[in-house]
Design a protein around this motif. Structure first.
Motif, PDB file in Angstrom:
ATOM      1  N   GLN A  18      33.589  43.306  35.655  1.00  0.00           N
ATOM      2  CA  GLN A  18      34.894  43.343  35.361  1.00  0.00           C
ATOM      3  C   GLN A  18      34.990  43.376  33.895  1.00  0.00           C
ATOM      4  O   GLN A  18      36.034  44.027  33.228  1.00  0.00           O
ATOM      5  N   ARG A  68      45.584  39.580  36.699  1.00  0.00           N
ATOM      6  CA  ARG A  68      44.266  40.310  36.923  1.00  0.00           C
ATOM      7  C   ARG A  68      43.490  39.759  37.807  1.00  0.00           C
ATOM      8  O   ARG A  68      42.395  39.793  38.042  1.00  0.00           O
ATOM      9  N   LEU A  91      36.987  48.270  46.178  1.00  0.00           N
ATOM     10  CA  LEU A  91      37.314  47.923  44.830  1.00  0.00           C
ATOM     11  C   LEU A  91      38.922  48.194  44.510  1.00  0.00           C
ATOM     12  O   LEU A  91      39.363  47.464  43.681  1.00  0.00           O
ATOM     13  N   ALA A  92      39.558  49.004  45.422  1.00  0.00           N
ATOM     14  CA  ALA A  92      41.150  49.220  45.011  1.00  0.00           C
ATOM     15  C   ALA A  92      41.726  47.950  45.595  1.00  0.00           C
ATOM     16  O   ALA A  92      42.910  47.790  44.962  1.00  0.00           O
ATOM     17  N   MET A  93      41.217  46.984  46.232  1.00  0.00           N
ATOM     18  CA  MET A  93      41.796  45.691  46.743  1.00  0.00           C
ATOM     19  C   MET A  93      41.618  44.632  45.552  1.00  0.00           C
ATOM     20  O   MET A  93      42.051  43.625  45.750  1.00  0.00           O
ATOM     21  N   SER A  94      40.730  45.031  44.697  1.00  0.00           N
ATOM     22  CA  SER A  94      40.608  44.058  43.546  1.00  0.00           C
ATOM     23  C   SER A  94      41.610  43.905  42.346  1.00  0.00           C
ATOM     24  O   SER A  94      41.577  45.166  41.847  1.00  0.00           O
ATOM     25  N   PRO A  95      42.427  42.917  42.429  1.00  0.00           N
ATOM     26  CA  PRO A  95      43.106  43.143  41.120  1.00  0.00           C
ATOM     27  C   PRO A  95      42.409  43.269  39.820  1.00  0.00           C
ATOM     28  O   PRO A  95      43.339  43.889  39.015  1.00  0.00           O
ATOM     29  N   GLY A  96      41.470  42.694  39.828  1.00  0.00           N
ATOM     30  CA  GLY A  96      40.702  42.939  38.269  1.00  0.00           C
ATOM     31  C   GLY A  96      40.637  44.517  38.152  1.00  0.00           C
ATOM     32  O   GLY A  96      40.558  44.934  37.048  1.00  0.00           O
ATOM     33  N   PHE A  97      39.860  45.155  39.158  1.00  0.00           N
ATOM     34  CA  PHE A  97      39.274  46.619  39.089  1.00  0.00           C
ATOM     35  C   PHE A  97      40.601  47.284  39.000  1.00  0.00           C
ATOM     36  O   PHE A  97      40.686  48.431  38.308  1.00  0.00           O
ATOM     37  N   ASP A  98      41.650  47.054  39.564  1.00  0.00           N
ATOM     38  CA  ASP A  98      43.199  47.731  39.689  1.00  0.00           C
ATOM     39  C   ASP A  98      43.565  47.956  38.220  1.00  0.00           C
ATOM     40  O   ASP A  98      44.338  48.954  37.792  1.00  0.00           O
ATOM     41  N   ALA A  99      43.307  46.809  37.222  1.00  0.00           N
ATOM     42  CA  ALA A  99      43.704  47.031  35.673  1.00  0.00           C
ATOM     43  C   ALA A  99      42.889  47.784  35.242  1.00  0.00           C
ATOM     44  O   ALA A  99      43.321  48.641  34.364  1.00  0.00           O
ATOM     45  N   VAL A 100      41.696  48.139  35.466  1.00  0.00           N
ATOM     46  CA  VAL A 100      40.934  48.935  34.967  1.00  0.00           C
ATOM     47  C   VAL A 100      40.988  50.471  35.361  1.00  0.00           C
ATOM     48  O   VAL A 100      41.259  51.233  34.575  1.00  0.00           O
ATOM     49  N   ARG A 127      47.584  49.416  47.730  1.00  0.00           N
ATOM     50  CA  ARG A 127      46.460  48.313  48.056  1.00  0.00           C
ATOM     51  C   ARG A 127      46.383  48.145  49.315  1.00  0.00           C
ATOM     52  O   ARG A 127      45.321  47.894  50.028  1.00  0.00           O
ATOM     53  N   GLN A 128      47.402  47.942  50.030  1.00  0.00           N
ATOM     54  CA  GLN A 128      47.315  47.321  51.541  1.00  0.00           C
ATOM     55  C   GLN A 128      46.764  48.923  52.234  1.00  0.00           C
ATOM     56  O   GLN A 128      46.106  48.647  53.407  1.00  0.00           O
ATOM     57  N   ARG A 142      43.173  48.660  51.921  1.00  0.00           N
ATOM     58  CA  ARG A 142      42.618  47.571  52.932  1.00  0.00           C
ATOM     59  C   ARG A 142      42.448  48.260  54.523  1.00  0.00           C
ATOM     60  O   ARG A 142      41.487  47.853  55.083  1.00  0.00           O
TER      61      ARG A 142
END
Lengths: 261, 275
Positions: free
Chosen positions: A51, A220, B204-213, B224-225, B228
């Motif tokens: 990440q 994030r 990956l779509a549930m990951s706040p970090g990956f959603d920033a990317v 996101r839901q 899920r």
């Protein structure tokens, strides 16, 4: 030929049985051992590494329009701290509240809520993702954390920022005192533009269920990385000696320190 | 088909080593991903559509407990409630009746432990992804992927006949059985290049970090839901695929099929005349 087939069958069946038993029965014990813990940790390390590779320090978490704000934002964890020092501050609408900023800094200081509100602010409408799986969208306004860190001046050995909170959590046994909630983030997240000390939620002063007078936003990562009821900020070089040594209250209970997934 | 004289029984090499290794790593990874995934689901046994949760107000799916005495477990899908006491919602673990969405015998770890469940899930998600990439690279470079998964025009024309064969449980024998038939190819194609990549993306779509990317990713699922919910539904489809896959292995000679996936060699039985 017949004989050989039979042996092979027995071998295959035995192998499958052994594999199954190891997989199902052994998993729990494996996970509890130290080597098992370290092995399981590898997945989190990989997630953090990849990440961080994909995102720049400035990459923003998605922001939403005002129409997307959740009608009811679930308040999780502590929702009404009962500690005497907190109660006293709350009774006076936090007029006497001072956030302590210290640790590995050149000029430690204390700052009141009105002084924080006088700093440049950032307002963001973001999605809050709990480790349990639910999400809610809220609007947060606060002072960017990097402004406070720049004012304090970080020493070269600074690596993490430690947030100590007023609220206490359940302890493992009656003999040990109730641990205070705490969290740590590294400098990448500490200096991220969306990392703010939020004092407003939805345009009004942050309520007690959501962490009054101040809660951290680290957009994030997952919700448990965003402590409520902030008491002090301490710049540190290692969290090994803080409480359970894993970098946060929930981390000490086994949760991953990097909560990006 | 073949000449009247039956071909002699012989061994045919069917699965190259990289595919066999990838298959068994995949079995392990997908099993652990499923069991730990159900553990993670138990922490919030509700599925919603959109970006945010409805907190049990108008969920697409809930597994819950009535809290009455005696306690009843239920599965509720789009407002329709089904009593599932003993399995979903309320089940026994270590002799005690407990309120938990999925029962302890199917979650990893058995007890309610989200933190450890997440560690298992993410470690084996990485193993699954790396294994899948190695499989795809080998499959593309060796031509195995095209040969195994892409049906030819002639095969697609014969899909009706193949369907009839399967429905009457008459499966290809002899040389025909040494390569995938059109239904197998389509099933594997949908799973390997459809469901599995989609499952990774939904995760990956549930990951706040990956959603920033990749902010477009959760949006592509409808929030996101929704992602899920998709992750859960795809997991159930994969479970259904595995059941069909195992049923086919059992119906077409489990030892021969297992040997094929372990040693690579598969016995081609002499074809009986006009069966």
């Amino acid at each position: 030929m017949k004989r050989k087939n039979l042996d092979r069958r027995r071998f295959l069946l035995g192998g499958l049985g052994l594999g199954g038993a190891l997989a199902l029965g052994g998993c729990g014990r494996l996970a509890a051992s130290r080597t098992g813990q370290n092995a399981l940790q590898a997945g989190d390390d990989a997630t953090q590494f990849v990440q961080r590779l994909l995102m720049t320090p400035q990459t923003l978490a998605p922001e939403f329009p005002a129409s997307a704000i959740s009608a009811s934002f679930y308040a999780n964890g502590t929702t009404d701290p009962g500690e005497a020092d907190y109660k006293a501050l709350a009774a006076n609408q936090f007029a006497d509240y001072r956030l302590k900023v210290g640790g590995l800094v050149t000029t430690p200081f204390e700052i009141s809520l009105s002084e924080l509100r006088a700093l440049p602010s950032r307002t963001q409408i973001t999605r809050h993702d709990c480790v349990e799986g639910w999400s809610a969208i809220g609007q947060w306004t606060g002072a960017p954390l990097h402004l406070l860190l720049e004012r304090a001046g970080l020493k070269p050995e600074a690596r993490y920022v430690l947030f100590r909170c007023f609220d206490t959590m359940d302890s493992d046994s009656l003999d040990t005192p109730r641990p205070h909630y705490y969290e740590t983030v590294d400098l990448v997240d500490a200096y991220h533009p969306q990392t703010i000390l939020a004092y407003d939620m939805g345009g009004a002063a942050l309520g007690v269920p959501h962490g009054a007078p101040l809660r951290l936003r680290v957009e994030r990562q997952l919700g448990y990385k965003m402590p409520k009821y902030l008491k002090s900020i301490e710049v540190i070089d290692s969290f090994a000696a803080v409480d359970g040594g894993k970098g946060g209250y929930w981390e000490d209970q086994g949760y991953d320190w990097y909560a990006g997934i | 088909m073949h000449a009247a004289a039956p071909s002699p029984t012989h061994l045919a090499f069917r699965h190259p080593l990289p595919i066999r290794i990838a298959h068994w790593i995949n079995v392990t990874a997908m099993t652990i991903l499923l069991l730990s995934g159900l553990q993670i689901f138990n922490a919030h046994p509700e599925l919603d559509f959109g970006s945010t949760s409805s907190f049990y107000k108008h969920p697409a799916l809930t597994i819950g407990a009535t809290g009455e005495s005696p306690d009843r477990g239920y599965l509720q899908v789009f407002g329709h409630r089904l009593d599932t006491t003993g399995v979903l919602g309320v089940s026994r673990s270590d002799g005690d009746v407990s309120e938990r969405a999925f029962p302890s015998w199917i979650t990893l770890p058995a007890e309610q432990d989200l933190a450890t469940g997440r560690r298992w899930h993410f470690l084996f998600a990485w193993i699954f992804v790396v294994n899948g990439l190695v499989y795809l690279a080998f499959g593309l470079l060796s031509g195995q992927l095209r040969r195994r998964l892409i049906p030819t025009r002639a095969e697609l024309r014969g899909i009706g006949a193949s369907l009839r064969e399967h429905l009457t449980l008459r499966f290809p024998k002899g040389e025909e059985a040494t390569r995938y038939n059109v239904l197998q190819k389509l099933a594997y194609l949908i799973v390997v290049l459809g469901l599995l990549p989609l499952q990774i993306l939904a995760g990956l779509a549930m990951s706040p970090g990956f959603d920033a990317v990749a902010p477009w990713l959760p949006e592509a699922f409808g929030g996101r839901q929704s992602a899920r919910t998709a992750h859960f539904v795809i997991a159930m489809l994969l479970v259904a695929f595995v059941f069909i896959h195992l049923a086919m292995v059992l119906l077409t000679g489990p030892f021969n099929q297992l040997r094929g996936m372990i040693t690579g060699w598969f016995t081609v039985r002499a074809e009986r005349e006009a069966s």
